[in-house]
Enzyme design. Structure first.
Site, PDB file in Angstrom:
ATOM      1  N   LYS A  35       0.828  -1.199   0.000  1.00 31.29           N
ATOM      2  CA  LYS A  35       0.000   0.000   0.000  1.00 31.29           C
ATOM      3  C   LYS A  35       0.868   1.256   0.000  1.00 31.29           C
ATOM      4  O   LYS A  35       2.026   1.220   0.430  1.00 31.29           O
ATOM      5  CB  LYS A  35      -0.895   0.028   1.254  1.00 31.29           C
ATOM      6  CG  LYS A  35      -1.960  -1.039   1.301  1.00 31.29           C
ATOM      7  CD  LYS A  35      -2.742  -0.937   2.595  1.00 31.29           C
ATOM      8  CE  LYS A  35      -3.834  -2.001   2.669  1.00 31.29           C
ATOM      9  NZ  LYS A  35      -4.922  -1.745   1.710  1.00 31.29           N
TER      10      LYS A  35
ATOM     11  N   ARG B 134     -10.608 -11.090   1.201  1.00 29.98           N
ATOM     12  CA  ARG B 134     -11.495 -12.093   0.607  1.00 29.98           C
ATOM     13  C   ARG B 134     -10.848 -13.476   0.602  1.00 29.98           C
ATOM     14  O   ARG B 134     -11.545 -14.492   0.648  1.00 29.98           O
ATOM     15  CB  ARG B 134     -11.880 -11.659  -0.807  1.00 29.98           C
ATOM     16  CG  ARG B 134     -10.748 -11.639  -1.805  1.00 29.98           C
ATOM     17  CD  ARG B 134     -11.023 -10.763  -3.009  1.00 29.98           C
ATOM     18  NE  ARG B 134     -11.001  -9.348  -2.654  1.00 29.98           N
ATOM     19  CZ  ARG B 134     -11.210  -8.351  -3.532  1.00 29.98           C
ATOM     20  NH1 ARG B 134     -11.449  -8.641  -4.799  1.00 29.98           N
ATOM     21  NH2 ARG B 134     -11.187  -7.100  -3.144  1.00 29.98           N
TER      22      ARG B 134
END
Length: 489
Positions: free
Chosen positions: A268, A342
Site C-alpha cells: 500500500k 477475501r
C-alpha cells in the site's frame, strides 16, 4: 461507562429540559416557568432552540436548570435523539456536573414509543462519552466528571428499564468493538484477538481458538497463504452461542480479522497506512455482537467465525501470480496480494457453510471501492437473500447503522473467472466492491447469505456526535443486534 437509570421522579439538583424553537417547552419545563428567574432567562436568550445548544441557570433554591435546544422538531428521529443525548452528556461533563436528570423522553418522535426513546437516549449518552486514551502517558484530567444520569420518564417504568438494559448491552458491545479497533497493530495481534474472544466467557458460549498448528491440521490453507509474510502466528476463532434449542440452526457471523494490512508484496502507499490497524474491524464487530447478545441473554443460536492474520512483506510472503488452494478445494489465482481479505474469508465462509447454519452474514473492511461509492455514511450490502437484505435495511434505518444495497448481477461473476485457476482474487477496477462480493459468494454454497462491506464505516477520522474523532466506530454491532432482536420478538 457512567451510571444511567430511569425513574418516574427527578433524583438530581440539576435538571435538563428540551427547548423547542420559539421558546416552546415540554410539559415538565412548563411547570417551572412561573419562576421569575426562568421567565427572565427565556426572554433574554437569543439562541434558544438551536440543536444541541445548552444554556443553564441557578435557581433561588440552589438547584440548576439547563435547556438543550432541539432544532426543528419535524426532523426529530431516533438518531437525532441519540445525538441530542450525546451532546447533552458531553456538555454536562465539560461543565463538571456530576449528576443530572434529563427529560428528553418528553420529546415526540413519530412512530416511536417510550422504550425506543429510552434506548436511543442511553445509547447516545454512553457512546457519546466514549474516549480512547489508553496510550497517553500524560496525567489524566482530575476535574469532576459526569458520573450518573437519571432519565425521567412518564409511562411504563418496567419497559423503560428493559430498554435501558438493552441499551447498556449494545453500548458495551459497541465499545468493546471500538476498543479492539483502536488498539495499535503491535498490541492487537491475531493472538490478542483470540484472547479477547476467550474473555467472553459464558455458560452458553463455547470458544475455540486455533493456533497455527491446528489451522494447518484443519486445512485452512488460504489463511495460511496470507500469513506467510508475517512472523506472528495466525488464529482461527470459532464461537458457538446456544441461547435457543440445540436443534435450531444458528445464524453464522463471519468477520475479517486482518490485524494489520500493509498490502503484502502489492504494498500500500505510505500515506494513511497507519489506519490499516482498523482492517480487523469486521472481527471486532462479530466480537462486539457476541458480547451484546451474551449480556442480553438473547434466545438465539449464533456461530461466530474469525480468520485472523497480518498481511506483511516477509521473505516467504505469497506473491502475485501464485495459485493457492482453499479449505473448500477451490483454487485462487493471486493477482494482487492486497486483496487478501477475501482470501482469508474464503476459508471462514466455507467452514461456516459446512456447519449448515440458517444464514450467514459476513463483515469486512473489504474494498476501497466501497468508500468511493458510499463514503462513510453507509455500509455496502450485497448477498443472495432478499429477506436478509431487507431486514438489514430496516434495522439500519432504525439504528442509523445504515446499509445500502448494491447489485450482484450474474454478469459480474465473469470478472473473477480465471484462465489458470478456478477464480482470481480481483476482478479489476470496475465494480470492485461487487466483484469482491462475487468472490465471497463462491464459498457459501446455497446458504442464505449477506455481505457487509464496512470499509467506509468501520472508522471515522472526522468523528460524529456519537463516535469520537479518528477512531473505530463499532459499525455493525448495533445494526446486527437489532436485526437479531427482531428475529426473537
Amino acid at each position: 461507562m457512567i451510571s444511567i437509570q430511569v425513574s418516574l421522579r427527578p433524583q438530581s439538583p440539576v435538571a435538563v429540559h428540551p427547548l423547542l424553537p420559539e421558546q416552546k417547552l415540554t410539559t415538565s419545563a412548563q411547570a417551572i416557568t412561573t419562576e421569575q428567574v426562568i421567565a427572565n432567562f427565556l426572554a433574554s436568550n437569543e439562541h434558544q432552540g438551536k440543536f444541541g445548544s445548552i444554556r443553564s441557570i441557578y435557581m433561588n433554591d440552589g438547584t440548576r436548570v439547563a435547556f438543550v435546544g432541539t432544532g426543528n422538531i419535524d426532523k426529530l428521529n431516533l438518531q437525532k435523539l441519540r445525538s441530542l443525548a450525546s451532546k447533552t452528556a458531553q456538555k454536562l461533563n465539560k461543565n463538571n456536573i456530576e449528576t443530572a436528570d434529563v427529560y428528553l423522553t418528553e420529546l415526540e418522535v413519530a412512530g416511536v414509543n417510550l422504550a425506543d426513546k429510552v434506548q436511543a437516549i442511553a445509547e447516545g449518552i454512553w457512546l457519546g462519552l466514549y474516549t480512547f486514551d489508553n496510550y497517553q502517558t500524560k496525567e489524566k484530567d482530575k476535574q469532576t466528571k459526569l458520573s450518573s444520569i437519571n432519565i425521567v420518564i412518564h409511562g411504563d417504568e418496567s419497559k423503560a428499564k428493559q430498554a435501558l438494559a438493552a441499551a447498556k448491552a449494545i453500548a458495551a458491545g459497541t465499545i468493546f468493538a471500538r476498543n479492539l479497533g483502536n488498539h495499535p497493530g503491535n498490541v492487537c495481534t491475531p493472538e490478542y484477538l483470540g484472547e479477547q474472544a476467550s474473555s467472553l466467557a459464558h455458560p452458553k458460549l463455547k470458544t475455540t481458538v486455533m493456533d497455527k498448528a491446528a489451522i494447518e491440521k484443519a486445512g485452512f490453507t488460504a489463511l495460511l497463504a496470507v500469513n506467510q509474510g508475517s512472523n506472528k502466528e495466525p488464529r482461527f476463532i470459532i464461537m458457538e452461542y446456544r441461547g435457543a434449542d440445540n436443534d435450531d440452526a444458528p445464524i453464522a457471523l463471519v468477520g475479517k480479522g486482518l490485524t494489520f494490512d500493509a498490502g503484502g508484496i502489492s504494498i500500500k502507499p505510505a500515506s494513511q497506512m497507519d489506519e490499516m490497524k482498523f482492517d480487523m474491524c469486521g472481527s471486532a464487530a462479530v466480537l462486539g455482537i457476541f458480547k451484546a447478545v451474551i449480556e442480553m441473554n438473547l434466545p438465539i443460536n449464533l456461530l461466530g467465525v474469525i480468520p485472523s492474520t497480518e498481511n506483511l512483506l516477509g521473505g516467504a510472503a505469497y506473491k502475485p501470480g501464485d495459485i493457492i488452494t482453499t479449505y473448500k478445494g477451490l483454487t485462487i489465482e493471486i493477482l494482487n496480494t492486497d486483496a487478501e481479505g477475501r482470501v482469508i474469508l474464503s476459508d471462514a465462509l466455507a467452514y461456516a457453510a459446512e456447519q449448515k447454519p440458517a444464514e450467514i452474514i459476513d463483515f469486512a473492511t473489504l474494498t476501497g471501492a466501497c468508500v468511493v461509492a458510499l463514503g462513510g455514511q453507509a455500509t455496502g450490502l450485497m448477498g443472495t437473500s432478499d429477506a436478509i437484505k431487507q431486514s438489514l435495511i430496516t434495522s439500519g434505518q432504525k439504528t442509523h447503522d445504515r446499509v445500502w444495497e448494491m447489485p450482484m448481477f450474474e454478469e459480474y461473476q465473469e470478472q473473477i473467472d480465471s484462465k489458470i485457476a478456478d477464480i482470481k482474487n480481483t476482478g479489476g477496477r470496475e465494480a470492485g466492491t461487487i466483484t469482491a462480493a462475487c468472490f465471497l459468494s463462491r464459498f457459501v454454497d446455497d446458504i442464505p447469505w449477506a455481505h457487509l462491506d464496512i470499509a467506509g464505516t468501520a472508522w471515522n477520522m472526522k468523528g460524529t456526535d456519537i463516535s469520537p474523532v479518528g477512531g473505530a466506530t463499532g459499525a455493525g454491532v448495533r445494526l446486527i443486534v437489532d436485526y437479531l432482536q427482531q428475529k426473537v420478538q
